[in-house]
Design a protein around this motif. Structure first.
Motif, PDB file in Angstrom:
ATOM      1  N   ASP A 157       2.569   2.897   3.269  1.00 21.35           N
ATOM      2  CA  ASP A 157       1.638   4.012   3.131  1.00 21.35           C
ATOM      3  C   ASP A 157       2.387   5.300   2.763  1.00 21.35           C
ATOM      4  O   ASP A 157       2.011   6.396   3.192  1.00 21.35           O
ATOM      5  CB  ASP A 157       0.780   4.218   4.387  1.00 21.35           C
ATOM      6  CG  ASP A 157      -0.423   5.109   4.110  1.00 21.35           C
ATOM      7  OD1 ASP A 157      -0.828   5.218   2.931  1.00 21.35           O
ATOM      8  OD2 ASP A 157      -0.959   5.706   5.064  1.00 21.35           O
ATOM      9  N   HIS A 166       1.155   5.333  -2.276  1.00 22.35           N
ATOM     10  CA  HIS A 166       0.549   6.249  -3.240  1.00 22.35           C
ATOM     11  C   HIS A 166       1.656   6.856  -4.093  1.00 22.35           C
ATOM     12  O   HIS A 166       2.776   7.035  -3.621  1.00 22.35           O
ATOM     13  CB  HIS A 166      -0.202   7.363  -2.506  1.00 22.35           C
ATOM     14  CG  HIS A 166      -1.205   6.850  -1.519  1.00 22.35           C
ATOM     15  ND1 HIS A 166      -2.512   6.597  -1.852  1.00 22.35           N
ATOM     16  CD2 HIS A 166      -1.083   6.506  -0.214  1.00 22.35           C
ATOM     17  CE1 HIS A 166      -3.150   6.128  -0.776  1.00 22.35           C
ATOM     18  NE2 HIS A 166      -2.306   6.055   0.227  1.00 22.35           N
ATOM     19  N   HIS A 183      -5.299  -2.001   5.991  1.00 19.31           N
ATOM     20  CA  HIS A 183      -4.080  -1.261   5.738  1.00 19.31           C
ATOM     21  C   HIS A 183      -3.693  -0.506   7.026  1.00 19.31           C
ATOM     22  O   HIS A 183      -4.520  -0.275   7.892  1.00 19.31           O
ATOM     23  CB  HIS A 183      -4.300  -0.372   4.503  1.00 19.31           C
ATOM     24  CG  HIS A 183      -4.116   1.087   4.690  1.00 19.31           C
ATOM     25  ND1 HIS A 183      -2.877   1.669   4.732  1.00 19.31           N
ATOM     26  CD2 HIS A 183      -5.007   2.085   4.823  1.00 19.31           C
ATOM     27  CE1 HIS A 183      -3.040   2.980   4.887  1.00 19.31           C
ATOM     28  NE2 HIS A 183      -4.303   3.253   4.950  1.00 19.31           N
ATOM     29  N   HIS A 186       0.844  -1.205   0.000  1.00 19.66           N
ATOM     30  CA  HIS A 186       0.000   0.000   0.000  1.00 19.66           C
ATOM     31  C   HIS A 186       0.872   1.244   0.000  1.00 19.66           C
ATOM     32  O   HIS A 186       1.496   1.570   1.001  1.00 19.66           O
ATOM     33  CB  HIS A 186      -0.919  -0.004   1.242  1.00 19.66           C
ATOM     34  CG  HIS A 186      -1.835   1.175   1.347  1.00 19.66           C
ATOM     35  ND1 HIS A 186      -3.214   1.070   1.307  1.00 19.66           N
ATOM     36  CD2 HIS A 186      -1.585   2.491   1.507  1.00 19.66           C
ATOM     37  CE1 HIS A 186      -3.761   2.266   1.424  1.00 19.66           C
ATOM     38  NE2 HIS A 186      -2.788   3.149   1.545  1.00 19.66           N
TER      39      HIS A 186
HETATM   40 ZN   LIG Z   1      -2.740   5.233   2.056  1.00 19.34          ZN
END
Ligand SMILES: [Zn+2]
Length: 295
Positions: free
Chosen positions: A240, A15, A205, A13
Motif C-alpha cells: 500500500d 499507488h 487489501h 497493491h
Molecule cells: Zn491503497
C-alpha cells in the motif's frame, strides 16, 4: 544491479503518482530489489485534485494510472497491471465537505465504478480469455469506510460495495476491497456469492495474515507473513505504498515486498513464496507471473 530472487515477486497493491510523488523512480527501486510485477491502484480522486461531479469525471484519474502502468511495464522484468475503482473514503468527502446526501454520494460512486468497469477487459481475471492489454484494467477496487460513520453513510457504502461485486461478476474480474480491519469478512463473501462472483476473487487489501471469507492481501510485516505462511491458504503480499510526498513515512516503501521475499527464503517459507507470487495471482486474477517474465 538487480537482485534476482529466483521467483516472480508481485506487490498486489500500491499507488504511483508520477505528478506529485516518486512515480517511476519507485518502480525502479522495486525492480532493483528483485520485484517483477505490480498491481497499481489509482489514487483517490481528491488526492489528485479532482472534484468529481459525474462518473465521467473519474476518467482522468484512471487515465493517470493507465499511463504510469505502461511506463512501469517497460522497466519491470515482468509487468504491471492497473486496478481501477473509487476510494470508499470519498463518501465522507462528498457528504461532510460537499453537502451531498448519502444516496447522491452512493449514486456518484457507483457511476464512477461503472466507468472503471468499462476499462476492464471482459474475462480479465477469468484465466480463459486473452492476456489483459496495457490499456485495460485487471481488476476493480471498491469497499467501505474503515472508520465509524452514520447508519445512512454505512448503508450507502455497502450499496456501493455490492455494486462493485456485481460489476466484478459481470466483467468476470477480481475486486479489491478497502474495508475496516477484520479477520472475518464472511458476510461480504456471501454478498459476492449472491452477485455470482467467486469470493476467492474478492481481495481484502491491507489484510492481516488470517482472514475468513475473501482472499487476504497481506501487509508485508514479518508478523503478518508468519501467520499467512503457516496457514498455507491463498494469500497475496502488498505494501500500500501511497507515493505521497506529504506522507513520506505513512506506509511501507516500494522495496518492502522483495525484501520480505528474501527474508521468507531465509525462514524456509518457499511454499508460501510460491503461493503468494505464482499460485494465488493465477487463481484470483488469472495472471501468469512466470510466463510474463522476460528473463
Ligand atoms: Zn491503497
Amino acid at each position: 544491479m538487480t537482485d534476482d530472487l529466483g521467483t516472480p515477486v508481485l506487490d498486489d497493491h500500491l499507488h504511483l503518482d508520477p505528478d506529485h510523488g516518486r512515480g517511476i523512480e519507485a518502480v525502479k527501486d522495486f525492480a532493483r530489489s528483485g520485484g517483477t510485477h505490480l498491481l497499481v491502484v489509482n489514487k483517490p480522486s481528491w488526492l489528485l485534485g479532482y472534484e468529481v461531479e459525474t462518473g465521467e469525471d473519474f476518467r482522468p484519474v484512471f487515465e493517470t494510472t493507465l499511463d504510469v502502468v505502461e511506463r512501469a511495464t517497460e522497466i519491470l522484468d515482468g509487468r504491471a497491471w492497473p486496478v481501477l475503482g473509487v476510494h470508499p473514503g470519498l463518501v465522507s468527502k462528498l457528504v461532510d465537505d460537499r453537502g451531498f446526501d448519502p444516496e447522491a454520494a452512493r449514486d456518484l460512486m457507483q457511476a464512477g465504478l461503472d466507468v472503471a468497469a468499462e476499462y476492464v477487459a471482459a474475462g480479465a481475471s477469468g484465466g480463459a480469455g486473452d492476456p489483459v492489454g496495457e490499456r485495460e484494467a485487471l481488476a476493480l477496487k471498491t469497499g467501505r469506510p474503515h472508520y465509524d460513520t452514520t447508519d445512512a453513510v454505512w448503508e450507502a457504502s455497502n450499496a456501493v460495495l455490492r455494486h462493485g461485486l456485481e460489476l466484478g461478476a459481470e466483467r468476470d474480474c477480481a475486486v479489491q476491497l478497502h474495508t475496516e480491519a477484520s479477520d472475518d469478512l464472511t458476510e461480504i463473501a456471501g454478498w459476492a456469492e449472491d452477485a455470482g462472483l467467486d469470493p476467492l476473487k474478492v481481495v481484502k487489501h491491507y489484510a492481516g495474515g488470517e482472514l475468513a471469507g475473501p482472499t487476504p492481501s497481506v501487509m508485508s510485516e514479518k508478523e503478518r507473513l508468519d501467520v499467512a505462511a503457516d496457514r498455507a491458504d491463498p494469500f497475496l503480499m502488498e505494501t500500500d505504498f501511497v507515493d505521497d510526498p506529504d506522507r513520506p513515512g505513512a506506509v511501507m516503501g516500494p522495496k518492502t515486498v522483495p525484501r520480505r521475499v528474501r527474508w521468507m527464503r531465509e525462514q524456509g517459507y518457499d511454499d508460501a513464496i510460491r503461493n503468494a507470487h505464482v499460485q494465488t495471482p493465477k487463481k484470483v486474477y488469472g495472471i501468469d507471473t512466470e510466463t510474463t517474465l522476460d528473463r
